[in-house]
Each structure stands twice: as structure tokens, then as C-alpha cells.
Design a protein around this motif. Structure first.
Motif, short mmCIF file in Angstrom:
data_model
loop_
_atom_site.label_atom_id
_atom_site.label_comp_id
_atom_site.label_asym_id
_atom_site.label_seq_id
_atom_site.Cartn_x
_atom_site.Cartn_y
_atom_site.Cartn_z
N ILE A 98 0.82 -1.22 0.00
CA ILE A 98 0.00 0.00 0.00
C ILE A 98 0.85 1.27 0.00
O ILE A 98 0.32 2.37 -0.05
N ALA A 99 2.19 1.10 0.04
CA ALA A 99 3.07 2.26 0.13
C ALA A 99 2.84 3.24 -1.02
O ALA A 99 2.97 4.44 -0.87
N GLY A 100 2.43 2.68 -2.19
CA GLY A 100 2.20 3.50 -3.37
C GLY A 100 1.09 4.52 -3.20
O GLY A 100 0.94 5.43 -4.02
N LEU A 101 0.31 4.39 -2.14
CA LEU A 101 -0.81 5.32 -1.95
C LEU A 101 -0.40 6.58 -1.19
O LEU A 101 -1.20 7.49 -1.03
N SER A 102 0.87 6.62 -0.74
CA SER A 102 1.31 7.75 0.10
C SER A 102 1.07 9.11 -0.55
O SER A 102 0.57 10.03 0.08
N GLN A 103 1.44 9.22 -1.83
CA GLN A 103 1.31 10.53 -2.48
C GLN A 103 -0.16 10.96 -2.54
O GLN A 103 -0.48 12.13 -2.36
N GLU A 104 -1.03 9.99 -2.77
CA GLU A 104 -2.46 10.34 -2.83
C GLU A 104 -2.92 10.88 -1.47
O GLU A 104 -3.71 11.82 -1.38
N VAL A 105 -2.41 10.26 -0.41
CA VAL A 105 -2.78 10.70 0.95
C VAL A 105 -2.29 12.13 1.18
O VAL A 105 -3.00 12.96 1.75
N ILE A 106 -1.09 12.42 0.67
CA ILE A 106 -0.55 13.78 0.80
C ILE A 106 -1.37 14.75 -0.05
O ILE A 106 -1.73 15.84 0.39
N SER A 107 -1.71 14.31 -1.25
CA SER A 107 -2.51 15.15 -2.15
C SER A 107 -3.87 15.49 -1.54
O SER A 107 -4.50 16.48 -1.88
N ARG A 108 -4.32 14.62 -0.65
CA ARG A 108 -5.62 14.85 0.00
C ARG A 108 -5.49 15.60 1.31
O ARG A 108 -6.44 15.67 2.08
N GLY A 109 -4.30 16.07 1.62
CA GLY A 109 -4.22 16.97 2.78
C GLY A 109 -3.20 16.63 3.85
O GLY A 109 -2.96 17.44 4.74
N ALA A 110 -2.61 15.42 3.84
CA ALA A 110 -1.69 15.07 4.92
C ALA A 110 -0.35 15.77 4.78
O ALA A 110 0.16 15.94 3.67
N ASP A 111 0.22 16.19 5.90
CA ASP A 111 1.56 16.77 5.88
C ASP A 111 2.62 15.68 5.95
O ASP A 111 3.76 15.87 5.55
N ARG A 112 2.22 14.54 6.52
CA ARG A 112 3.18 13.47 6.77
C ARG A 112 2.42 12.15 6.73
O ARG A 112 1.28 12.09 7.19
N VAL A 113 3.02 11.12 6.17
CA VAL A 113 2.37 9.81 6.13
C VAL A 113 3.26 8.76 6.77
O VAL A 113 4.42 8.62 6.40
N TYR A 114 2.74 8.07 7.72
CA TYR A 114 3.43 6.92 8.30
C TYR A 114 2.95 5.69 7.54
O TYR A 114 1.74 5.46 7.44
N VAL A 115 3.90 4.93 7.01
CA VAL A 115 3.53 3.76 6.20
C VAL A 115 4.02 2.49 6.88
O VAL A 115 5.20 2.35 7.16
N VAL A 116 3.08 1.61 7.16
CA VAL A 116 3.45 0.30 7.70
C VAL A 116 3.03 -0.72 6.64
O VAL A 116 1.86 -1.05 6.52
N ASP A 117 3.99 -1.13 5.82
CA ASP A 117 3.69 -1.97 4.67
C ASP A 117 4.37 -3.32 4.86
O ASP A 117 5.58 -3.43 4.70
N GLN A 118 3.60 -4.31 5.26
CA GLN A 118 4.19 -5.64 5.52
C GLN A 118 3.22 -6.73 5.10
O GLN A 118 2.00 -6.58 5.27
N PRO A 119 3.74 -7.82 4.55
CA PRO A 119 2.86 -8.91 4.11
C PRO A 119 1.91 -9.40 5.21
O PRO A 119 0.76 -9.74 4.94
N LEU A 120 2.41 -9.39 6.45
CA LEU A 120 1.59 -9.88 7.56
C LEU A 120 0.36 -9.01 7.81
O LEU A 120 -0.54 -9.39 8.54
N LEU A 121 0.36 -7.83 7.20
CA LEU A 121 -0.75 -6.92 7.43
C LEU A 121 -1.74 -6.90 6.27
O LEU A 121 -2.55 -5.98 6.14
N LYS A 122 -1.66 -7.93 5.44
CA LYS A 122 -2.54 -7.98 4.27
C LYS A 122 -4.01 -7.99 4.69
O LYS A 122 -4.80 -7.20 4.21
#
Ligand SMILES: Cc1cc2nc3c(=O)[nH]c(=O)nc-3n(C[C@H](O)[C@H](O)[C@H](O)COP(=O)(O)OP(=O)(O)OC[C@H]3O[C@@H](n4cnc5c(N)ncnc54)[C@H](O)[C@@H]3O)c2cc1C
Lengths: 332, 262
Positions: free
Chosen positions: A49-73
Motif C-alpha cells: 500500500i506504500a504506493g498510496l502515500s502521495q495520494e494521501v498527501i494530495s488529499r491533505g496530509a503533511d506526513r504519512v506513516y507507512v506500515v507496509d508488511q505482508p503480515l498486514l494484508k
């Protein structure tokens, strides 16, 4: 308390895309952060899901914390909880927002209790109290007969927000923001549940929450056969079929069709309620529809207090004629 | 297997909306005359889920309720339906508690009861709609939880829980002890026969006071209530009339067309 700063929004994803609630929460979080004069952070949890970071920023976030791991599918309470706790430990937000979805309903309370704070669920309005700078959370109580403004007296203040109460901000793809990858050492021994099976409902046509027209049947429809007639009307208008709780409990239609406080929240342009009495629990899920139309044989039915147009009639006689006329009008 | 079901007695949520009033000065609901208390509907579903496990896998079912002046007539319904034991946490201090205090007290009582394999709660209370007491208990007790269950089964040494999702369901396997919150999809509580109702009247109740749980004064609330109010939405309904239902329906469709709704 002074250590907690800013707003953190959990951005839910679905099938590799940002869920609509995520953009709504970012808009809500942005305005709260603005009022506080602080920053808006977001957290993305999942696999791939890391690829979604820019979209999250484009929608207003100043900072995005990304926890991208197979175990979190898959969403599992214990693993997502570990991820959220880690990110909150790092971000130390004053306010944490989640969606009032199946995920948020499950995660928010456990998160709040683990952090020794409290959550307020199903908020329909959020504001900052100018006097105390704390979050004022408005939520339905007594089945929607009343609303309460509640305050969480400890930090972080956790709230879940109902879908469709805030409009997303337009995408601003030029917006810049920070991306922080967070590795969480998920201890499988602490993940005590497993997904054994998953059954997706094969949805034909538009999804209930997204439909511009919703045709809902209540207990007065009397059986599954009647719901076929409602589906015909809904189909004509490119809409979806909804139901009250008794109709679902009687298995005339899938549980997923329930509209209301504990069902789906809809706000279509046109909501047609057929043989629905209009209980507060039901209206709580559809009252923001632009136009409500009621067909009920009881002139005293509460639904007429919320409806804009209506007829007092037995649906069995009225509906076929209504559907036929609607067909004629929309095709002509 | 030992099951504990948490049950709240609430004002009948199906009361007519017109009889619902809030006292603006105290932010409290004025109980409408003639609206009896009932078991919280989702807690009835929780009890039914427990009774189904009792039937299929064998279990004892303890019902736990917290409040001030709990209606005995209402709460005994759970014994009549098939629960084995009723523990009431009843004290004047147990009024208007927030979800955190409620979950804390129930968790204390569950520790006091001692052995359990499964705790089942309704997904939320019909009055406060707090939606977090059950999951809070699980967190305090440090046990896994599954929320929004439509079906709960015990098989292959684990609990299998069908969770109702927005578009479908998922089956979650969870090792015991565990807590489950259920919705109406779990099924309506069975109606007890006259004989069971009569027998339930005679069964003893266990009542614990605040002091029995080491609860001497209300803890500081984590959730404060600033205001409770009734939202006003004024809509005027345009009722289309005609000689027959069919004509009224056609008139309605025309009107919607004129208003550009169709
Ligand atoms: C905690 C809680 C949460 C709840 N959440 C929800 C929720 O999310 N969604 C929900 O829907 N409910 C919910 N409920 C249930 C809710 O309180 C009501 O019981 C329910 O909405 C009533 O559904 P209804 O209008 O279909 O049935 P009824 O109230 O029985 O009304 C049926 C209507 O059909 C009319 N009718 C009958 N026959 C005909 C005919 N031939 N032609 C025309 N009209 C006819 C009658 O006049 C009547 O008005 C909840 C309840 C609780 C306690």
C-alpha cells in the motif's frame, strides 16, 4: 498532555485503493489540525500500500506513516493494533481519527483502551472547543433520537467518524509531504485470530453507499418476493435496494442491505422508502438523502415526518403502477 | 465450557420517536411514561448465541449485568431463556458510567467470577450506542476479540466466528478464552415457555455492590458529556392524493418528474 501534538488519521484501503472514508477523514483532520495550528499526519497500514502515500498527501496530509508488511494484508485486530500503537508512539498525536467502518469499529475501542484513553464512536460532527482546545465529538445516542456532544478527557483523543459527514478535499497532486516508513516487528504469537474463510457478496449493479437512488423496503413488504419488485424499480433508476432491519432479520434480503444506525449510511439524491415506519434507528442511516419519498398505508407513520413526498397507500397496489409510470417517464 | 454474557437493561429503544424527550438542564433523557425497560436488543442476540453454543457443545451460561436498580422482571428473562446463573452488579454509584468505567467494572466482575472460556456481548447498547464496552473488556482482560459477529460456533477446539462485513462475511478462528460482540444477525432470543418463566422467578440472584468490587467512588470519567440534544429536522411532506392507490402512485411519479427528482 503537552507532549501530544497534531492530528493522525487512519487511512483505510480496500483492494489496493484508498477507501472513500480515508479522503473524508483527511478533510476532517485537516480542518481540526488547522484550528489547532498543528500538523495533519496519516497512517497507511497494509500490504503493498506504500504506493498510496502521495495520494494521501494530495488529499491533505503533511506526513504519512507507512506500515507496509505482508503480515498486514488482512485486517486482524491484534496485528493492526501493534502497528497503530507503534505509529502513535512515534507520532504522539493529540487526536486520532478512524472511520466508523468494520475496521474502525473493531480497532478504535481496543486501541483506546490499550493507550489508556477513550474513544467516541460514530461521530457525525467534530470541532475544537475554543476554551479548552479539546475535541468536541457529536454522536447519535438513543438510536438517533438524540445527539450528544462528548469530550475525551485523556490524550490521545480517539474518534471514529461516520462516512459521508465530511466532503473530501480536491486532489492537489502538487502537494508535498513527508513519508515515514515504520517497521513493526509483529509478534505472530500475539496475533490470536485467523481468517479461516472469506465470502464476498457478488454485487450486481451499484453499491448501496454509492447509489444515487436507493429503494428501501421495510417489514410491511412481507417477503422476499416483494423485494424483487423493489429491485425492478431500483434497476429502472440505476439504483440500489436497501432494507430495514426486520426485512434483513427475516432474510427477505441480505444483511448487507440494511440501512440505518447499525447498517449502512446512505445519502442518495433520491431515497424511496416502501412500507417503512421511519424509526429513529433507520432514519439515522438515510436522513441526509436529498429527497425522501415514502409509500406507507399508515398516514400516521413517522416516515412522513422526514419525507418530502409521499402517498398513503398499500404498496402492493401502488408500487406496480409507480414503477410502470417511472419507466415511462425515464425512457421518454 | 463456561460462557459469560454481558447484558444491559435499557429504555425500550422501539418507543415512538414522538415520546422521546431530553431535559436540557440535566442533559438526561426523561423516561416517557409507559415505556418499560427491556434487555438491550443486541444483548439478547448475545444471549441467544451463547445458548446455541450451550446446545451444540455443552456450556454453562452466566449472565452479568451492571446498573442502578436493575429491573428484576426484565433481567430474569435471561434465566427463563436458558441462562444458568445471574450476577448483578448493582449499586447507586453505577449510574451514568462512561464506557471505560463500565468495561472496567465488568472486567473486575469477570475476574471475580473466575473461570470463563467465552465472553459474549452485544455490539452496542441501544441507549448510549457507545460501541466499545465489549472490546474494552477484552483489552482489559488481555484476551482476543472478534466483533460484529453474525454467528458463533465452537468446533475443532476453537471458536469460529462469522463477521458480517460491508459486502460479505469472513470467518475468524480464535483460540479461547476470547470475547465476541454480536449483532442482530446472530438471531433473535428464543421465547421461553410459561414453565421456564415461572421457574426463573424462583432462581436465586447473586448481587454484588460497589464495595464488593473494591469500587468505592466513581473514577474520573474519561468521556465527558457536554450536551445532549434532539436534532430538529423540519420537512413538510407533500402527500399526493387520488381516488385509487394506482392513481396516487402515478401522480407521485409525475410530481417527482416535475420536481426534476426523476
Ligand atoms: C440498537 C438498535 C439498532 C437498530 N438499527 C437499525 C438499523 O440500522 N436499521 C433499521 O432499519 N432498523 C434498526 N433497528 C430497528 C428499528 O428500531 C425498527 O425496528 C425498524 O427500523 C423498523 O423497521 P420497519 O420500518 O421495516 O418495520 P415496522 O416498524 O414494523 O414498519 C412497517 C411499516 O410498514 C407499513 N406497511 C405494512 N404493510 C403495508 C402495505 N401493504 N403497504 C404499505 N405500507 C405497509 C406499516 O404501516 C409500517 O409503518 C435498530 C434497533 C435497535 C434497538
Amino acid at each position: 498532555m503537552a507532549d501530544y501534538q497534531g492530528v493522525l488519521v487512519h487511512c483505510e484501503t480496500s483492494e489496493g485503493k484508498l477507501a472513500s472514508i480515508a479522503a473524508e477523514l483527511l478533510a476532517a483532520g485537516k480542518s481540526l489540525a488547522g484550528e489547532l495550528g498543528q500538523e495533519l499526519s496519516a497512517v497507511l497500514i497494509g500490504s503493498d500500500i506504500a504506493g498510496l502515500s502521495q495520494e494521501v498527501i494530495s488529499r491533505g496530509a503533511d506526513r504519512v506513516y507507512v506500515v507496509d508488511q505482508p503480515l498486514l494484508k488482512d485486517y486482524l485486530t491484534d496485528s493492526y493494533l501493534q502497528a497503530m500503537v507503534k505509529v502513535i508512539g512515534q507520532a504522539a498525536p493529540r487526536i486520532v481519527l478512524l472511520g466508523q467502518t468494520h475496521l474502525g469499529r473493531d480497532l478504535a475501542p481496543r486501541l483506546a483502551f490499550r493507550l489508556n484513553t477513550a474513544a467516541v464512536m460514530d461521530c457525525v460532527a467534530l470541532a475544537i472547543d475554543p476554551a479548552t482546545r479539546r475535541l468536541l465529538m457529536t454522536k447519535p445516542v438513543y438510536g438517533g433520537n438524540a445527539q450528544a456532544i462528548q469530550v475525551c478527557e485523556s490524550d490521545p483523543q480517539v474518534a471514529t467518524v461516520r462516512s459521508k459527514v465530511v466532503s473530501p478535499l480536491p486532489m492537489d497532486s502538487g502537494r508535498q509531504g513527508g513519508v515515514i516508513n515504520v517497521a513493526v516487528d509483529i509478534d505472530p504469537a500475539l496475533v490470536r485470530t485467523r481468517v479461516l474463510a472469506r465470502k464476498a457478496e457478488t454485487s450486481t449493479g451499484v453499491k448501496l453507499e454509492d447509489a444515487a437512488v436507493v429503494v428501501t423496503g421495510g417489514r410491511g413488504i412481507g417477503g422476499a418476493e416483494g423485494f424483487k419488485q423493489l429491485a425492478e424499480l431500483a434497476g429502472t433508476l440505476n439504483g440500489a435496494v436497501g432494507a430495514t432491519r426486520p426485512a434483513c432479520d427475516n432474510q427477505w434480503i441480505s444483511d448487507n442491505a440494511q440501512v440505518g444506525l447499525t447498517g449502512k449510511i446512505v445519502s442518495p439524491n433520491l431515497y424511496i422508502a416502501v412500507a417503512v415506519s421511519g424509526s429513529s434507528q433507520h432514519l439515522s442511516g438515510c436522513s441526509s438523502s436529498k429527497v425522501i419519498v415514502a409509500i406507507n398505508k399508515d398516514p400516521e407513520a413517522n416516515i412522513f415526518k422526514s419525507a418530502h413526498y409521499g402517498i398513503v397507500a398499500d404498496w402492493k397496489k401502488a408500487l406496480p403502477a409507480f414503477t410502470a409510470k417511472v419507466k415511462e417517464l425515464v425512457s421518454g | 465450557m463456561k460462557i459469560i454474557v454481558c447484558v444491559k437493561v435499557v429504555l425500550d429503544p422501539e418507543m415512538p420517536a414522538s415520546s422521546f424527550k431530553v431535559d436540557a438542564a440535566t442533559n438526561k433523557v426523561i423516561p416517557p411514561k409507559g415505556t418499560p425497560p427491556v434487555l438491550n436488543p443486541f444483548d439478547e442476540n448475545a444471549l441467544e448465541a451463547a445458548l446455541r453454543i450451550k446446545e451444540s457443545a455443552g456450556a454453562s451460561v452466566t449472565v452479568l449485568s451492571l446498573g442502578k436498580n436493575i429491573s428484576k422482571a426484565v433481567i430474569r428473562k435471561s434465566l427463563a431463556a436458558g441462562a444458568d446463573r445471574l450476577v448483578l452488579l448493582e449499586d447507586d454509584a453505577f449510574e451514568d458510567l462512561d464506557a471505560c468505567t463500565t468495561a472496567g467494572l465488568l472486567a473486575d466482575a469477570i475476574r471475580e467470577i473466575g473461570e470463563y472460556d467465552v465472553i459474549i456481548c452485544g455490539r452496542e447498547a441501544a441507549d448510549t450506542s457507545a460501541g466499545q464496552v465489549g472490546l474494552g473488556i477484552a483489552e482489559i482482560l488481555g484476551i482476543p476479540s472478534v466483533s460484529l459477529a453474525g454467528k458463533v460456533e465452537f468446533a475443532d477446539n476453537q471458536l469460529k466466528v462469522d463477521r458480517v462485513l460491508a459486502y460479505g462475511t469472513e470467518t475468524i478462528g480464535v483460540l479461547l478464552p476470547a470475547l465476541v460482540t454480536v449483532g442482530n444477525e446472530a438471531g433473535a432470543l428464543r421465547t421461553p415457555g410459561i414453565k421456564a418463566v415461572m421457574e426463573a422467578q424462583k432462581k436465586p440472584l447473586t448481587v454484588w455492590k460497589a464495595a464488593d468490587l473494591g469500587f468505592s467512588q466513581p473514577q474520573t470519567r474519561k468521556i465527558g458529556v457536554r450536551k445532549v440534544f434532539q436534532p430538529v429536522h423540519e420537512t413538510k411532506c407533500d402527500i399526493v392524493t387520488a381516488d385509487t392507490p394506482e392513481e396516487a402512485a402515478v401522480g407521485l411519479a409525475r410530481k417527482l418528474r416535475e420536481a426534476k427528482v426523476l
